[in-house]
Design a protein around this motif. Structure first.
Motif, mmCIF file in Angstrom:
data_model
loop_
_atom_site.group_PDB
_atom_site.id
_atom_site.type_symbol
_atom_site.label_atom_id
_atom_site.label_comp_id
_atom_site.label_asym_id
_atom_site.label_seq_id
_atom_site.Cartn_x
_atom_site.Cartn_y
_atom_site.Cartn_z
ATOM 1 N N CYS A 1 111.623 53.953 24.905
ATOM 2 C CA CYS A 1 110.981 55.307 24.904
ATOM 3 C C CYS A 1 110.375 55.577 26.034
ATOM 4 O O CYS A 1 109.319 54.789 26.347
ATOM 5 C CB CYS A 1 110.027 55.492 23.448
ATOM 6 S SG CYS A 1 110.995 55.145 22.163
ATOM 7 N N GLY A 2 110.659 56.672 26.728
ATOM 8 C CA GLY A 2 110.061 56.796 27.999
ATOM 9 C C GLY A 2 108.591 57.609 27.510
ATOM 10 O O GLY A 2 108.746 58.346 26.396
ATOM 11 N N MET A 3 107.540 57.401 27.862
ATOM 12 C CA MET A 3 106.163 58.128 27.650
ATOM 13 C C MET A 3 105.586 58.823 29.053
ATOM 14 O O MET A 3 105.868 58.047 29.962
ATOM 15 C CB MET A 3 105.344 56.949 27.081
ATOM 16 C CG MET A 3 105.802 56.426 25.774
ATOM 17 S SD MET A 3 105.605 57.790 24.356
ATOM 18 C CE MET A 3 106.712 57.245 23.188
ATOM 19 N N VAL A 4 105.039 59.894 28.825
ATOM 20 C CA VAL A 4 104.617 60.772 29.797
ATOM 21 C C VAL A 4 103.104 60.824 29.696
ATOM 22 O O VAL A 4 102.639 60.843 28.623
ATOM 23 C CB VAL A 4 105.173 62.197 29.773
ATOM 24 C CG1 VAL A 4 104.307 62.876 30.696
ATOM 25 C CG2 VAL A 4 106.685 62.217 30.108
ATOM 26 N N LYS A 5 102.558 60.579 30.933
ATOM 27 C CA LYS A 5 100.924 60.466 30.971
ATOM 28 C C LYS A 5 100.347 61.907 30.331
ATOM 29 O O LYS A 5 100.754 62.922 30.923
ATOM 30 C CB LYS A 5 100.434 60.407 32.496
ATOM 31 C CG LYS A 5 99.029 59.854 32.415
ATOM 32 C CD LYS A 5 98.800 59.290 33.832
ATOM 33 C CE LYS A 5 97.469 58.783 33.915
ATOM 34 N NZ LYS A 5 97.180 58.073 35.412
ATOM 35 N N ASN A 6 99.331 61.720 29.641
ATOM 36 C CA ASN A 6 98.581 63.111 29.147
ATOM 37 C C ASN A 6 97.994 63.857 30.058
ATOM 38 O O ASN A 6 97.150 63.176 30.652
ATOM 39 C CB ASN A 6 97.573 62.612 28.092
ATOM 40 C CG ASN A 6 98.005 63.144 26.753
ATOM 41 O OD1 ASN A 6 98.684 64.277 26.457
ATOM 42 N ND2 ASN A 6 97.774 62.474 25.536
ATOM 43 N N GLU A 7 98.166 64.945 30.319
ATOM 44 C CA GLU A 7 97.398 65.797 31.270
ATOM 45 C C GLU A 7 96.759 67.044 30.514
ATOM 46 O O GLU A 7 95.891 67.454 30.899
ATOM 47 C CB GLU A 7 98.239 66.539 32.116
ATOM 48 C CG GLU A 7 99.133 65.504 32.975
ATOM 49 C CD GLU A 7 100.161 66.277 34.051
ATOM 50 O OE1 GLU A 7 100.438 67.269 34.202
ATOM 51 O OE2 GLU A 7 100.319 65.403 35.068
ATOM 52 N N GLY A 8 96.965 67.016 29.149
ATOM 53 C CA GLY A 8 96.041 68.037 28.295
ATOM 54 C C GLY A 8 95.129 67.324 27.096
ATOM 55 O O GLY A 8 94.983 66.119 27.357
ATOM 56 N N GLU A 9 95.267 68.029 25.993
ATOM 57 C CA GLU A 9 94.417 67.300 25.049
ATOM 58 C C GLU A 9 95.285 66.124 24.336
ATOM 59 O O GLU A 9 96.358 66.460 24.098
ATOM 60 C CB GLU A 9 94.173 68.334 23.919
ATOM 61 C CG GLU A 9 92.958 69.277 24.253
ATOM 62 C CD GLU A 9 91.841 68.509 24.587
ATOM 63 O OE1 GLU A 9 91.230 67.738 23.558
ATOM 64 O OE2 GLU A 9 91.000 68.818 25.539
ATOM 65 N N PRO A 10 94.584 65.012 24.060
ATOM 66 C CA PRO A 10 95.559 64.047 23.562
ATOM 67 C C PRO A 10 95.884 64.675 21.772
ATOM 68 O O PRO A 10 95.040 65.311 21.389
ATOM 69 C CB PRO A 10 94.678 62.776 23.550
ATOM 70 C CG PRO A 10 93.277 63.200 23.607
ATOM 71 C CD PRO A 10 93.338 64.598 24.426
ATOM 72 N N GLY A 11 96.926 63.973 21.309
ATOM 73 C CA GLY A 11 97.386 64.396 20.006
ATOM 74 C C GLY A 11 98.204 63.251 19.488
ATOM 75 O O GLY A 11 97.967 61.954 19.481
ATOM 76 N N GLY A 12 99.447 63.539 19.170
ATOM 77 C CA GLY A 12 100.499 62.761 18.917
ATOM 78 C C GLY A 12 100.942 61.972 19.890
ATOM 79 O O GLY A 12 100.849 62.214 21.130
ATOM 80 N N GLY A 13 101.370 60.711 19.988
ATOM 81 C CA GLY A 13 101.974 59.815 21.121
ATOM 82 C C GLY A 13 102.312 58.494 20.599
ATOM 83 O O GLY A 13 102.268 58.219 19.340
ATOM 84 N N PRO A 14 102.186 57.594 21.537
ATOM 85 C CA PRO A 14 102.402 56.205 21.303
ATOM 86 C C PRO A 14 101.063 55.320 20.676
ATOM 87 O O PRO A 14 99.932 55.611 21.525
ATOM 88 C CB PRO A 14 102.781 55.787 22.585
ATOM 89 C CG PRO A 14 101.938 56.385 23.679
ATOM 90 C CD PRO A 14 102.016 57.638 22.873
ATOM 91 N N PHE A 15 101.328 54.622 19.542
ATOM 92 C CA PHE A 15 99.917 54.028 18.927
ATOM 93 C C PHE A 15 100.704 52.606 18.425
ATOM 94 O O PHE A 15 101.651 52.495 18.387
ATOM 95 C CB PHE A 15 99.317 54.728 18.020
ATOM 96 C CG PHE A 15 98.647 56.062 18.413
ATOM 97 C CD1 PHE A 15 97.303 55.780 18.863
ATOM 98 C CD2 PHE A 15 99.203 57.200 18.394
ATOM 99 C CE1 PHE A 15 96.661 56.802 19.212
ATOM 100 C CE2 PHE A 15 98.658 58.210 18.849
ATOM 101 C CZ PHE A 15 97.411 58.128 19.198
ATOM 102 N N LEU A 16 99.621 51.538 18.378
ATOM 103 C CA LEU A 16 99.866 50.389 17.608
ATOM 104 C C LEU A 16 99.434 50.790 16.256
ATOM 105 O O LEU A 16 98.266 51.092 16.276
ATOM 106 C CB LEU A 16 99.198 49.234 18.269
ATOM 107 C CG LEU A 16 99.705 48.925 19.466
ATOM 108 C CD1 LEU A 16 98.689 48.156 20.397
ATOM 109 C CD2 LEU A 16 100.940 47.620 19.181
ATOM 110 N N VAL A 17 100.219 50.507 15.371
ATOM 111 C CA VAL A 17 99.951 51.170 13.936
ATOM 112 C C VAL A 17 100.105 49.783 12.844
ATOM 113 O O VAL A 17 101.002 49.022 13.016
ATOM 114 C CB VAL A 17 101.040 51.894 13.552
ATOM 115 C CG1 VAL A 17 100.745 52.464 12.026
ATOM 116 C CG2 VAL A 17 100.582 53.207 14.553
ATOM 117 N N LYS A 18 99.085 49.378 12.096
ATOM 118 C CA LYS A 18 99.056 48.482 10.928
ATOM 119 C C LYS A 18 99.740 49.118 9.771
ATOM 120 O O LYS A 18 99.204 49.961 9.250
ATOM 121 C CB LYS A 18 97.893 47.866 10.837
ATOM 122 C CG LYS A 18 97.923 46.768 9.927
ATOM 123 C CD LYS A 18 96.461 46.436 9.323
ATOM 124 C CE LYS A 18 95.523 45.698 10.455
ATOM 125 N NZ LYS A 18 94.401 45.254 9.887
#
Length: 512
Positions: free
Chosen positions: A377-394
């Motif tokens: 998955c391509g991921m784009v650098k955040n330029e606005g407010e963070p919200g959903g996106g790529p995380f490490l999840v347990k």
């Protein structure tokens, strides 16, 4: 729950069982389950940042490998253009030029997109056509005030006696104006696809469309086919599918009883884009690129997009090759302790799969973790407010893995979770390449890799009455939660969605 004979017949016609409907109602009662994010995926911690030399190597590797695969581009395209033109609909309904000037209306609204529309609308690809139609429908156009002209021009863009653009599927709205023609998003997807998914002179694309729109897309293809194939030197195989009615979900009222229409029928709603896992599961190809219908650029800017698509594909082929080698070793029955440790290290370092408890180095464990669909998955650098996106999840079993998470899935009432969410540096532009077959050439059953607990409950209305709607786990969220995942940084220039009509005025949608 007691369903009438009429209810049972309606449920059966959907391809569902009463038990499935009851299970959906139990999800409403349970409520949304928040995910447990352990940290944001960032550069070096879940997201790879690829330098120019490695990028060139991956592009070259993709080009050398792709002809040995069946490749397809999968484009969710069922969205209507209605939301894209929402501000214009409001303007057409509200603006009264005899009572208020345009500037005063725009200042009152404070809508930057609407301001941009009126400041630069002559640059829109359909402006000339709209103006021509407006003057034809309104012979007195030239004698009207500028404010009156603006209102009837907007109505011509929207309404059935004009261009009726907001009634089109978004993929068929004119996006880009060239010297020789005007291109829709549908056409731009074909032009782009020809440059990286064609195998032996053929490019395959699959569009998921709304019922009633398939003929419109086929009509557009008939109009543009000669031009597109001549320009690209590629033949195209285009297929379409609908969201299966059996993926629709029951709606309930605020007391968790099935919501009923004014005719006392059960009310079912489409299950959201997560239902498209069914469409993806029907594909025969082994490599599938996924990209949204409105994320395209003009032809003079396309090479950057193509290069990064190939880079993602090369990364997928490289990781897939290593996974297949390990699975063949595990299947052989002759695995050394050193090799088990090597495979475990690969899981940890390359796929970011980690266990917080239990045995994580046995042959069975490693085989089960590797034998899954793979996505890069391509991921784009955040330029606005963070919200959903790529995380490490347990998850509940204690496994930590890379996931794409929507903001609504995060428990922002939990201070630690909210703090972790704010540490996100990237967002998900839906730029994905998938490997859908295993090392034996057998297609995965994608239903096995969905996390059903990631379904989402939303408040909606019908006939003026409140209801609760159930959306299936999102296609790239819970729908792919149990896939193996790689995140790679891609530049923001590869992400150019058209959410409002004014987005067409951005540089990425203006041919050079």
């Amino acid at each position: 729950m007691n369903f009438s004979e009429k209810d049972i017949l309606q449920i059966d016609e959907k391809g569902l069982s009463t038990r499935e409907v009851e299970e959906q109602i139990e999800i409403f009662k349970r409520g949304n389950i928040k995910v447990n994010i352990t940290e944001a995926a960032t550069i070096g911690k879940g997201i790879s940042q690829i330098d120019e030399n490695e990028k060139k190597e991956l592009i070259s590797f993709y080009d050398s490998e792709k002809d040995d695969h069946s490749i397809l581009k999968f484009v969710p395209a069922s969205g209507a253009a209605t939301r894209m033109f929402k501000a214009l609909h409001n303007f057409a309904d509200e603006f009264q030029p005899e009572k208020q000037g345009l500037r005063a209306y725009l200042d009152e609204k404070g809508d930057n997109d609407l301001q941009r529309f009126f400041n630069h609308m002559e640059k829109l690809p359909f402006y000339d056509h709209a103006l021509e139609r407006t003057k034809k429908n309104h012979p007195d156009y030239d004698s009207l005030s500028h404010d009156e002209q603006h209102k009837i021009l907007v109505k011509t863009i929207l309404e059935s006696d004009g261009l009726y653009l907001s009634n089109l599927p978004k993929g068929l709205v004119p996006f880009h104006k060239y010297d020789s023609h005007i291109a829709t998003a549908f056409e731009e997807h074909l032009i782009e696809a020809a440059k990286y998914i064609s195998v032996k002179g053929v490019a395959k694309l699959h569009f998921t469309v709304s019922k009633g729109d398939k003929e419109k897309f086929q009509g557009e293809w008939k109009e543009i086919r000669e031009r597109v194939e001549e320009k690209t030197g590629i033949k195209f195989e285009i297929e379409y599918s609908y969201q299966d009615p059996k993926t629709d979900t029951i709606a309930v009222d605020n007391d968790f009883r099935p919501f009923r229409t004014e005719e006392e029928d059960l009310f079912f709603r489409p299950g959201g884009h997560g239902a498209l896992i069914e469409n993806l599961n029907q594909l025969e190809e082994d490599i599938v690129f996924v990209k949204n219908i409105d994320n395209v650029v003009t032809e003079d800017q396309i090479q950057l997009v193509v290069d990064f698509k190939k880079m993602l594909g090369g990364k997928l082929f490289r990781v897939q090759k290593k996974i297949f080698e390990y699975l063949e070793v595990l299947d052989s029955g002759h695995v050394t302790e050193d090799k088990l440790q090597e495979i475990q290290s690969f899981l940890n370092k390359e796929l970011f799969v980690k266990e917080t408890s239990g045995d994580n180095a046995s042959e069975d464990y490693l085989r089960e973790k590797l034998h899954r669909p793979l996505r890069v998955c391509g991921m784009v650098k955040n330029e606005g407010e963070p919200g959903g996106g790529p995380f490490l999840v347990k998850d509940k079993k204690g496994t930590i893995s890379l996931q794409i998470i929507e903001g609504a899935q995060i428990d922002n009432e939990n201070p630690e979770q909210a703090k972790t969410a704010k540490e996100a540096t990237h967002f998900n532009p839906v730029d994905i390449v998938c490997s859908l077959r295993d090392h034996n050439g057998k297609s995965y059953d994608l239903h096995r890799y969905v996390d059903q607990e990631m379904s989402f409950i939303a408040d909606k209305t019908k006939d003026g009455k409140p209801l609760k709607a159930l959306e299936r786990p999102g296609l790239w969220n819970g729908g792919m939660a149990k896939w193996n995942t790689i995140f790679v940084e891609v530049p923001v220039e590869t992400f150019n969605p058209v959410k409002t009509v004014s987005d067409l005025l951005k540089e990425s949608h203006q041919p050079g």
